[in-house]
Design a protein around this motif. Structure first.
Motif, PDB file in Angstrom:
ATOM      1  N   GLY A  43       0.729  -1.155   0.167  1.00  0.00           N
ATOM      2  CA  GLY A  43      -0.029   0.133  -0.104  1.00  0.00           C
ATOM      3  C   GLY A  43       0.769   1.064  -0.126  1.00  0.00           C
ATOM      4  N   GLN A  44       2.175   1.189   0.072  1.00  0.00           N
ATOM      5  CA  GLN A  44       2.898   2.401   0.102  1.00  0.00           C
ATOM      6  C   GLN A  44       3.211   2.925  -1.331  1.00  0.00           C
ATOM      7  N   VAL A  45       3.646   2.012  -2.444  1.00  0.00           N
ATOM      8  CA  VAL A  45       3.940   2.432  -3.725  1.00  0.00           C
ATOM      9  C   VAL A  45       2.736   3.273  -4.370  1.00  0.00           C
ATOM     10  N   TRP A  46       3.120   4.501  -4.821  1.00  0.00           N
ATOM     11  CA  TRP A  46       1.876   5.171  -5.341  1.00  0.00           C
ATOM     12  C   TRP A  46       1.194   4.676  -6.679  1.00  0.00           C
ATOM     13  N   PRO A  47      -0.170   4.715  -6.405  1.00  0.00           N
ATOM     14  CA  PRO A  47      -1.085   4.415  -7.444  1.00  0.00           C
ATOM     15  C   PRO A  47      -0.785   4.631  -8.964  1.00  0.00           C
ATOM     16  N   GLU A  48      -0.129   5.751  -9.010  1.00  0.00           N
ATOM     17  CA  GLU A  48       0.310   6.171 -10.378  1.00  0.00           C
ATOM     18  C   GLU A  48       1.605   5.305 -10.921  1.00  0.00           C
TER      19      GLU A  48
END
Length: 129
Positions: A43-48
């Motif tokens: 959940g830490q890596v940016w969605p973009e």
């Protein structure tokens, strides 16, 4: 957290895929490495960033760590072109920002793209029939 001694499950595909392997070194600083691991946690890596990886055609990406050494495995369709995909990825939303966000941890030139930081490795052995 998965147990490395139990191995890691891999995705099954309906046909053959290509695999790319890359290496990158982190700065030798325990606090920086701990933060780098945190920024790649669930959940830490940016969605973009995740969307960009998928948009260029990457099916799966894994990063492994040992000390300051990172090893990345990228799986793609057979028709995937590395240079085209990396050039496109560099133009996608927030990608340059993500690279800058990660660069403080990495042994790389300031402003380097992902393709410039992560060095493709040569395969020197395989056990396939």
């Amino acid at each position: 957290m998965e147990d490395k001694k139990q191995g890691y499950r891999v995705t099954e595909y309906s046909g053959p895929v290509k695999r790319y392997c890359q290496m990158l070194s982190l700065k030798d600083d325990e606090a920086l490495i701990a933060e780098y691991r945190k920024r790649h946690g669930e959940g830490q890596v940016w969605p973009e960033t995740l969307a960009a990886i998928r948009e260029v055609g990457i099916l799966e990406m894994e990063i492994y760590i040992l000390g300051t050494n990172l090893f990345m495995i990228v799986e793609t369709p057979l028709d995937f072109d590395w240079d085209t995909a990396m050039a496109k990825m560099a133009t996608l939303p927030r990608q340059a920002e993500w690279e800058a966000y990660m660069s403080v941890f990495q042994q790389a030139e300031p402003g380097a793209s992902s393709a410039e930081k992560w060095q493709l490795m040569d395969r020197m052995f395989h056990l396939y029939k």
